[in-house]
Scaffold this motif. Structure first.
Motif, PDB file in Angstrom:
ATOM      1  N   PRO A 192       0.796  -1.234   0.000  1.00 21.74           N
ATOM      2  CA  PRO A 192       0.000   0.000   0.000  1.00 21.74           C
ATOM      3  C   PRO A 192       0.831   1.288   0.000  1.00 21.74           C
ATOM      4  N   GLU A 193       1.981   1.297   0.668  1.00 26.08           N
ATOM      5  CA  GLU A 193       2.805   2.514   0.683  1.00 26.08           C
ATOM      6  C   GLU A 193       3.463   2.782  -0.664  1.00 26.08           C
ATOM      7  N   ARG A 194       3.605   1.741  -1.478  1.00 25.64           N
ATOM      8  CA  ARG A 194       4.215   1.891  -2.804  1.00 25.64           C
ATOM      9  C   ARG A 194       3.184   1.942  -3.922  1.00 25.64           C
ATOM     10  N   SER A 195       1.953   1.714  -3.580  1.00 29.61           N
ATOM     11  CA  SER A 195       0.893   1.652  -4.581  1.00 29.61           C
ATOM     12  C   SER A 195       0.597   3.029  -5.175  1.00 29.61           C
ATOM     13  N   THR A 196       0.311   3.033  -6.487  1.00 28.60           N
ATOM     14  CA  THR A 196      -0.106   4.263  -7.159  1.00 28.60           C
ATOM     15  C   THR A 196      -1.608   4.245  -7.449  1.00 28.60           C
ATOM     16  N   ARG A 197      -2.325   3.306  -6.850  1.00 29.70           N
ATOM     17  CA  ARG A 197      -3.780   3.263  -7.044  1.00 29.70           C
ATOM     18  C   ARG A 197      -4.400   4.512  -6.418  1.00 29.70           C
ATOM     19  N   GLY A 198      -5.290   5.141  -7.152  1.00 29.98           N
ATOM     20  CA  GLY A 198      -5.934   6.357  -6.674  1.00 29.98           C
ATOM     21  C   GLY A 198      -5.094   7.612  -6.889  1.00 29.98           C
ATOM     22  N   ILE A 199      -3.956   7.469  -7.558  1.00 25.88           N
ATOM     23  CA  ILE A 199      -3.068   8.598  -7.841  1.00 25.88           C
ATOM     24  C   ILE A 199      -2.951   8.715  -9.361  1.00 25.88           C
ATOM     25  N   SER A 200      -3.058   9.926  -9.885  1.00 27.99           N
ATOM     26  CA  SER A 200      -2.906  10.105 -11.327  1.00 27.99           C
ATOM     27  C   SER A 200      -1.428  10.030 -11.704  1.00 27.99           C
ATOM     28  N   PHE A 201      -1.160   9.783 -12.976  1.00 26.68           N
ATOM     29  CA  PHE A 201       0.223   9.758 -13.448  1.00 26.68           C
ATOM     30  C   PHE A 201       0.860  11.134 -13.261  1.00 26.68           C
ATOM     31  N   ASP A 202       0.091  12.176 -13.469  1.00 26.99           N
ATOM     32  CA  ASP A 202       0.599  13.540 -13.263  1.00 26.99           C
ATOM     33  C   ASP A 202       1.063  13.722 -11.813  1.00 26.99           C
ATOM     34  N   GLU A 203       0.267  13.243 -10.859  1.00 26.09           N
ATOM     35  CA  GLU A 203       0.653  13.331  -9.445  1.00 26.09           C
ATOM     36  C   GLU A 203       1.895  12.483  -9.161  1.00 26.09           C
ATOM     37  N   PHE A 204       1.953  11.302  -9.768  1.00 20.58           N
ATOM     38  CA  PHE A 204       3.106  10.416  -9.598  1.00 20.58           C
ATOM     39  C   PHE A 204       4.383  11.098 -10.088  1.00 20.58           C
ATOM     40  N   VAL A 205       4.335  11.684 -11.270  1.00 22.12           N
ATOM     41  CA  VAL A 205       5.520  12.341 -11.838  1.00 22.12           C
ATOM     42  C   VAL A 205       5.921  13.537 -10.989  1.00 22.12           C
ATOM     43  N   ARG A 206       4.953  14.330 -10.531  1.00 22.81           N
ATOM     44  CA  ARG A 206       5.283  15.472  -9.662  1.00 22.81           C
ATOM     45  C   ARG A 206       5.934  14.993  -8.354  1.00 22.81           C
ATOM     46  N   ALA A 207       5.430  13.895  -7.825  1.00 19.49           N
ATOM     47  CA  ALA A 207       6.016  13.331  -6.598  1.00 19.49           C
ATOM     48  C   ALA A 207       7.433  12.831  -6.873  1.00 19.49           C
ATOM     49  N   TRP A 208       7.656  12.198  -8.029  1.00 20.15           N
ATOM     50  CA  TRP A 208       8.989  11.721  -8.400  1.00 20.15           C
ATOM     51  C   TRP A 208       9.953  12.905  -8.552  1.00 20.15           C
ATOM     52  N   CYS A 209       9.445  14.023  -9.040  1.00 20.02           N
ATOM     53  CA  CYS A 209      10.269  15.217  -9.247  1.00 20.02           C
ATOM     54  C   CYS A 209      10.553  15.982  -7.957  1.00 20.02           C
ATOM     55  N   SER A 210       9.877  15.663  -6.883  1.00 16.77           N
ATOM     56  CA  SER A 210      10.047  16.416  -5.634  1.00 16.77           C
ATOM     57  C   SER A 210      11.360  16.068  -4.942  1.00 16.77           C
ATOM     58  N   ASP A 211      11.821  16.969  -4.103  1.00 16.33           N
ATOM     59  CA  ASP A 211      13.078  16.761  -3.381  1.00 16.33           C
ATOM     60  C   ASP A 211      12.997  15.566  -2.434  1.00 16.33           C
ATOM     61  N   THR A 212      11.851  15.431  -1.773  1.00 17.10           N
ATOM     62  CA  THR A 212      11.631  14.293  -0.884  1.00 17.10           C
ATOM     63  C   THR A 212      10.514  13.452  -1.489  1.00 17.10           C
ATOM     64  N   GLN A 213      10.905  12.380  -2.166  1.00 16.99           N
ATOM     65  CA  GLN A 213       9.915  11.546  -2.849  1.00 16.99           C
ATOM     66  C   GLN A 213       9.149  10.684  -1.853  1.00 16.99           C
ATOM     67  N   PRO A 214       7.818  10.653  -1.970  1.00 16.47           N
ATOM     68  CA  PRO A 214       7.065   9.690  -1.168  1.00 16.47           C
ATOM     69  C   PRO A 214       7.398   8.279  -1.633  1.00 16.47           C
ATOM     70  N   GLU A 215       7.131   7.309  -0.806  1.00 11.74           N
ATOM     71  CA  GLU A 215       7.486   5.913  -1.093  1.00 11.74           C
ATOM     72  C   GLU A 215       6.952   5.448  -2.447  1.00 11.74           C
ATOM     73  N   PHE A 216       5.729   5.847  -2.810  1.00 16.26           N
ATOM     74  CA  PHE A 216       5.137   5.364  -4.057  1.00 16.26           C
ATOM     75  C   PHE A 216       5.870   5.886  -5.297  1.00 16.26           C
ATOM     76  N   ALA A 217       6.640   6.963  -5.148  1.00 17.44           N
ATOM     77  CA  ALA A 217       7.352   7.550  -6.289  1.00 17.44           C
ATOM     78  C   ALA A 217       8.862   7.348  -6.226  1.00 17.44           C
ATOM     79  N   ALA A 218       9.348   6.687  -5.206  1.00 20.21           N
ATOM     80  CA  ALA A 218      10.795   6.476  -5.033  1.00 20.21           C
ATOM     81  C   ALA A 218      11.234   5.271  -5.878  1.00 20.21           C
ATOM     82  N   VAL A 219      11.512   5.531  -7.148  1.00 23.13           N
ATOM     83  CA  VAL A 219      11.895   4.453  -8.068  1.00 23.13           C
ATOM     84  C   VAL A 219      13.295   4.675  -8.647  1.00 23.13           C
ATOM     85  N   GLY A 220      14.018   5.651  -8.138  1.00 22.22           N
ATOM     86  CA  GLY A 220      15.360   5.923  -8.643  1.00 22.22           C
ATOM     87  C   GLY A 220      15.324   6.634  -9.973  1.00 22.22           C
TER      88      GLY A 220
END
Length: 195
Positions: free
Chosen positions: A91-119
């Motif tokens: 569940p902490e890594r799941s992207t269910r209920g999150i848009s791809f746009d939100e996922f990419v913004r999270a990946w681009c953030s300085d502190t990535q949430p677990e669901f976006a921490a993919v290196g």
């Protein structure tokens, strides 16, 4: 990671670039096949050049050709996003209920949430110092990579479809697309060098 001793060839398994299918097709031909745990399966260029490569070179007295695949950066993130949509994802890594746009913004953030921490592919494929890869192929030209392997290994290769991410929506706003290109500038630059 796959090592072919007689051919002096090492394949590094960049995450989300078909490495599971490649391993399934070639594992029986490899001298060494590392498939678990993920941190070893996905040995980075830096770790290979620091630890594995020197050992192989010392044992064989020859250099190994080191190869890998790279996926177009946005498509690579899309694959991670869709992969983490699966029901069996933590569940902490799941992207269910999150848009791809939100996922990419999270990946681009300085502190990535677990669901976006993919290196990043840039960090995976870049040596920190010294020698990097000998050959880097575009994932989108998997046929060219297979032809290279067939030539080096002397056999026909048929890749199965394994570990494929589910279908999903991967649209981005213009602002998020621009942010991604800014944050992933190293990945895009490296990808642009591939023919």
């Amino acid at each position: 990671m796959l090592v072919f001793w007689d051919q002096r060839l090492a394949f590094l398994a960049t995450p989300k670039t078909g490495s599971t299918a490649i391993a399934a097709a070639l594992e029986s031909l490899a001298t060494v096949s590392v498939q678990r745990p993920p941190v070893l399966k996905h040995t980075t260029v830096h770790r290979y050049r620091r630890f594995v490569g020197p050992y192989l070179q010392a044992a064989s007295k020859e250099d190994f050709t080191v190869v890998a695949l790279m996926r177009e950066p946005r498509d690579w993130l899309g694959s991670w996003y869709r992969y983490r949509q699966r029901e069996d994802t933590d569940p902490e890594r799941s992207t269910r209920g999150i848009s791809f746009d939100e996922f990419v913004r999270a990946w681009c953030s300085d502190t990535q949430p677990e669901f976006a921490a993919v290196g990043s592919q840039g960090k995976f494929l870049r040596p920190r110092q010294g020698q990097g890869l000998d050959r880097l192929f575009r994932y989108e030209d998997i046929d060219g990579f297979v032809a290279f392997l067939e030539d080096r290994l002397g056999c026909e290769i048929i890749l199965p479809r394994l570990n494929v991410s589910p279908v999903g929506m991967t649209g981005l706003s213009a602002e998020t697309e621009a942010l991604l290109r800014e944050v992933a500038v190293e990945d895009y630059a490296l990808y642009a060098t591939l023919s």
